[in-house]
Scaffold this motif. Structure first.
Motif, PDB file in Angstrom:
ATOM      1  N   GLU A 115     108.947   8.458 103.843  1.00  0.00           N
ATOM      2  CA  GLU A 115     108.059   7.511 103.174  1.00  0.00           C
ATOM      3  C   GLU A 115     106.746   7.360 103.927  1.00  0.00           C
ATOM      4  N   ALA A 116     105.764   6.833 103.210  1.00  0.00           N
ATOM      5  CA  ALA A 116     104.450   6.570 103.786  1.00  0.00           C
ATOM      6  C   ALA A 116     103.790   5.467 102.970  1.00  0.00           C
ATOM      7  N   THR A 117     102.987   4.654 103.641  1.00  0.00           N
ATOM      8  CA  THR A 117     102.204   3.614 102.969  1.00  0.00           C
ATOM      9  C   THR A 117     100.743   4.001 103.038  1.00  0.00           C
ATOM     10  N   CYS A 118     100.096   4.069 101.870  1.00  0.00           N
ATOM     11  CA  CYS A 118      98.697   4.487 101.788  1.00  0.00           C
ATOM     12  C   CYS A 118      97.904   3.484 100.968  1.00  0.00           C
ATOM     13  N   SER A 119      96.641   3.296 101.333  1.00  0.00           N
ATOM     14  CA  SER A 119      95.721   2.486 100.524  1.00  0.00           C
ATOM     15  C   SER A 119      95.174   3.371  99.416  1.00  0.00           C
ATOM     16  N   ILE A 120      95.448   3.009  98.174  1.00  0.00           N
ATOM     17  CA  ILE A 120      95.107   3.910  97.070  1.00  0.00           C
ATOM     18  C   ILE A 120      94.392   3.191  95.931  1.00  0.00           C
ATOM     19  N   VAL A 121      93.694   3.997  95.164  1.00  0.00           N
ATOM     20  CA  VAL A 121      93.253   3.632  93.821  1.00  0.00           C
ATOM     21  C   VAL A 121      93.877   4.660  92.889  1.00  0.00           C
ATOM     22  N   ARG A 122      93.783   4.409  91.577  1.00  0.00           N
ATOM     23  CA  ARG A 122      94.302   5.353  90.598  1.00  0.00           C
ATOM     24  C   ARG A 122      93.139   6.014  89.883  1.00  0.00           C
ATOM     25  N   ASP A 123      93.210   7.349  89.727  1.00  0.00           N
ATOM     26  CA  ASP A 123      92.142   8.031  89.004  1.00  0.00           C
ATOM     27  C   ASP A 123      92.384   7.897  87.496  1.00  0.00           C
ATOM     28  N   ARG A 124      91.568   8.536  86.723  1.00  0.00           N
ATOM     29  CA  ARG A 124      91.635   8.374  85.263  1.00  0.00           C
ATOM     30  C   ARG A 124      92.969   8.835  84.686  1.00  0.00           C
ATOM     31  N   ASP A 125      93.675   9.723  85.436  1.00  0.00           N
ATOM     32  CA  ASP A 125      94.965  10.218  84.972  1.00  0.00           C
ATOM     33  C   ASP A 125      96.131   9.447  85.580  1.00  0.00           C
ATOM     34  N   GLY A 126      95.801   8.383  86.347  1.00  0.00           N
ATOM     35  CA  GLY A 126      96.837   7.581  86.970  1.00  0.00           C
ATOM     36  C   GLY A 126      97.369   8.125  88.275  1.00  0.00           C
ATOM     37  N   GLU A 127      96.745   9.183  88.802  1.00  0.00           N
ATOM     38  CA  GLU A 127      97.210   9.747  90.063  1.00  0.00           C
ATOM     39  C   GLU A 127      96.709   8.919  91.244  1.00  0.00           C
ATOM     40  N   ALA A 128      97.536   8.858  92.288  1.00  0.00           N
ATOM     41  CA  ALA A 128      97.187   8.097  93.493  1.00  0.00           C
ATOM     42  C   ALA A 128      96.136   8.846  94.301  1.00  0.00           C
ATOM     43  N   VAL A 129      95.072   8.134  94.673  1.00  0.00           N
ATOM     44  CA  VAL A 129      93.980   8.709  95.461  1.00  0.00           C
ATOM     45  C   VAL A 129      93.721   7.789  96.634  1.00  0.00           C
ATOM     46  N   TRP A 130      93.692   8.358  97.847  1.00  0.00           N
ATOM     47  CA  TRP A 130      93.437   7.519  99.017  1.00  0.00           C
ATOM     48  C   TRP A 130      92.041   6.919  98.960  1.00  0.00           C
ATOM     49  N   SER A 131      91.965   5.623  99.268  1.00  0.00           N
ATOM     50  CA  SER A 131      90.687   4.918  99.368  1.00  0.00           C
ATOM     51  C   SER A 131      90.832   3.857 100.445  1.00  0.00           C
ATOM     52  N   PRO A 132      89.885   3.779 101.391  1.00  0.00           N
ATOM     53  CA  PRO A 132      89.989   2.755 102.444  1.00  0.00           C
ATOM     54  C   PRO A 132      89.949   1.337 101.899  1.00  0.00           C
ATOM     55  N   THR A 133      89.470   1.162 100.670  1.00  0.00           N
ATOM     56  CA  THR A 133      89.416  -0.170 100.056  1.00  0.00           C
ATOM     57  C   THR A 133      90.472  -0.343  98.963  1.00  0.00           C
ATOM     58  N   GLY A 134      91.428   0.574  98.925  1.00  0.00           N
ATOM     59  CA  GLY A 134      92.452   0.532  97.888  1.00  0.00           C
ATOM     60  C   GLY A 134      93.582  -0.431  98.211  1.00  0.00           C
ATOM     61  N   LYS A 135      94.613  -0.397  97.395  1.00  0.00           N
ATOM     62  CA  LYS A 135      95.779  -1.264  97.538  1.00  0.00           C
ATOM     63  C   LYS A 135      96.865  -0.556  98.341  1.00  0.00           C
ATOM     64  N   PRO A 136      97.345  -1.166  99.445  1.00  0.00           N
ATOM     65  CA  PRO A 136      98.437  -0.548 100.200  1.00  0.00           C
ATOM     66  C   PRO A 136      99.675  -0.368  99.314  1.00  0.00           C
ATOM     67  N   THR A 137     100.177   0.843  99.263  1.00  0.00           N
ATOM     68  CA  THR A 137     101.280   1.178  98.370  1.00  0.00           C
ATOM     69  C   THR A 137     102.291   2.051  99.113  1.00  0.00           C
ATOM     70  N   LEU A 138     103.570   1.711  98.955  1.00  0.00           N
ATOM     71  CA  LEU A 138     104.640   2.478  99.591  1.00  0.00           C
ATOM     72  C   LEU A 138     105.033   3.652  98.709  1.00  0.00           C
ATOM     73  N   PHE A 139     105.100   4.830  99.309  1.00  0.00           N
ATOM     74  CA  PHE A 139     105.542   6.038  98.614  1.00  0.00           C
ATOM     75  C   PHE A 139     106.808   6.565  99.285  1.00  0.00           C
ATOM     76  N   LYS A 140     107.853   6.762  98.491  1.00  0.00           N
ATOM     77  CA  LYS A 140     109.087   7.369  98.980  1.00  0.00           C
ATOM     78  C   LYS A 140     109.234   8.795  98.473  1.00  0.00           C
ATOM     79  N   ALA A 141     108.250   9.239  97.732  1.00  0.00           N
ATOM     80  CA  ALA A 141     108.175  10.602  97.214  1.00  0.00           C
ATOM     81  C   ALA A 141     106.788  10.768  96.613  1.00  0.00           C
ATOM     82  N   GLY A 142     106.427  12.003  96.285  1.00  0.00           N
ATOM     83  CA  GLY A 142     105.186  12.229  95.563  1.00  0.00           C
ATOM     84  C   GLY A 142     103.994  12.558  96.428  1.00  0.00           C
ATOM     85  N   ARG A 143     102.819  12.552  95.782  1.00  0.00           N
ATOM     86  CA  ARG A 143     101.582  13.009  96.419  1.00  0.00           C
ATOM     87  C   ARG A 143     100.525  11.925  96.391  1.00  0.00           C
ATOM     88  N   ILE A 144      99.779  11.844  97.502  1.00  0.00           N
ATOM     89  CA  ILE A 144      98.606  10.971  97.579  1.00  0.00           C
ATOM     90  C   ILE A 144      97.399  11.894  97.729  1.00  0.00           C
TER      91      ILE A 144
END
Length: 284
Positions: free
Chosen positions: A169-198
Motif C-alpha cells: 500500500e501507499a498513500t498519495c496526494s492526488i487529484v482525478r483527471d478527466r477520466d477519473g484516474e489518480a494523478v499525484w498533486s502536492p495540493t491533492g487529497k491524501p488517498t490510500l492505495f492498496k492496489a493500482g496506479r498513481i
C-alpha cells in the motif's frame, strides 16, 4: 485437479523464493553507507539473479547481457526481470537508461515498457500469475518506466507461497483527471492505495499504448536518448525524480524494504548505471 495445481504452484513459488536468496530469511536489509553499483564490474551474478515467466531462473535466450562497455542490454524477449540477491532499505537509487528500438511479443508495436520494482517481498513470480503459472513480478511498489508514464507509482500486492494475498500500500496526494484516474498533486487529497496506479503529475490524459508515444509534458528524454530516474526511499516514503524533476511522491508505504527488480517487459532497454547510494541530507 485445481487443488493439486494450486499446491504445485505454491511449491514452485516457495522453492523460487528460497533457492537463490543470498541473505538469511531474518537478515536485516542493507542500508547503503557508500555507493553500491548493482552493475558491478560487469558480472550480473554479483548482485542479481534472473526470473522469466517461461524459464524460471534460467535465461536461455540471453535476455540480460552485459556489453564490453559495461552497459546492460535487456532484449525485451520475455517477461520477468533481474532481481537483487539482497534486500535494501533507506537508499537513493540512481538509474540511467535509454530505449532500444525493438518491441516484442504481446508488446509488439505498443509503448516501450519497463520499470523498477522497489521493496520486493515474497516469492519470485508472486504477482501477475495464476495458480497454474507464476507471474513476472513480486509484491512491491513500482517506479514505472513506460513511454509517457515514467514515474508512475504502481502498488503491486501479490501472493505468498501459500496463495494468500500479501499487503502492499501507499498513500498519495492526488487529484482525478478527466477520466477519473489518480494523478499525484502536492495540493491533492491524501488517498490510500492498496492496489493500482498513481500517475505522475504530467501524464497526458490522451495517452495511448502505441510505440513512440510522447505526451505534451513528458520529461523523459526523447527517442533513444539517456534518461535519469532517481528514487529516494526513506523509511515509509518514496520520491521519484526524472531528469531532475520531481514527478511523484508517496507516504506510509508498505513494504518499506526489500529486493529490487529491474523488469523486462517486451521492450529493448539499455542501462548504463544502476546505483544505490546513501540518502542525501535533504530529500527533494
Amino acid at each position: 485437479m485445481f487443488a493439486l495445481r494450486r499446491c504445485a504452484f505454491a511449491l514452485l513459488l516457495a522453492v523460487s523464493a528460497s533457492s537463490l536468496s543470498a541473505a538469511e530469511p531474518d537478515a536485516k536489509p542493507i542500508v547503503p553507507t557508500e555507493t553500491i553499483s548493482l552493475l558491478g564490474d560487469g558480472d550480473l551474478k554479483q548482485h542479481f539473479y534472473s526470473w522469466l515467466t517461461d524459464g524460471g531462473h534460467e535465461d536461455p535466450r540471453n535476455v540480460f547481457t552485459m556489453g564490453k562497455d559495461g552497459v546492460l542490454h535487456i532484449s525485451g524477449d520475455g517477461f520477468g526481470g533481474l532481481i537483487t540477491r539482497n534486500e535494501y532499505a533507506n537508499y537513493y537509487l540512481v538509474l540511467e537508461y535509454r530505449w532500444g528500438t525493438e518491441t516484442l511479443l504481446s508488446r509488439k508495436g505498443k509503448s516501450r515498457d519497463s520499470g523498477v520494482l522497489l521493496h520486493c517481498q515474497g516469492p519470485d513470480g508472486g504477482f501477475g500469475g495464476t495458480p497454474e503459472k507464476p507471474g513476472p513480478w513480486m509484491t512491491s511498489l513500482e517506479c514505472q518506466i513506460i513511454e509517457g508514464g515514467v514515474g508512475d507509482i504502481l502498488v503491486l500486492a501479490g501472493k505468498d507461497a501459500d496463495g494468500a494475498v500479501m499487503r502492499a500500500e501507499a498513500t498519495c496526494s492526488i487529484v482525478r483527471d478527466r477520466d477519473g484516474e489518480a494523478v499525484w498533486s502536492p495540493t491533492g487529497k491524501p488517498t490510500l492505495f492498496k492496489a493500482g496506479r498513481i500517475n505522475w503529475y504530467g501524464r497526458d490524459p490522451d495517452w495511448k499504448d502505441v510505440v513512440d508515444f510522447r505526451g505534451k509534458e513528458d520529461v523523459e528524454s526523447p527517442g533513444q536518448e539517456w534518461t535519469t530516474v532517481e528514487c529516494f526511499c526513506q523509511g515509509d516514503s518514496l520520491v521519484y525524480r526524472v531528469n531532475g524533476v520531481v514527478v511523484n511522491r508517496a507516504d506510509k508505504v508498505f513494504p518499506n524494504h526489500g529486493k529490487l527488480l529491474l523488469q523486462t517487459e517486451g521492450a529493448e532497454l539499455f542501462v548504463r548505471k544502476m546505483e544505490l547510494r546513501p540518502l542525501p541530507k535533504e530529500i527533494p
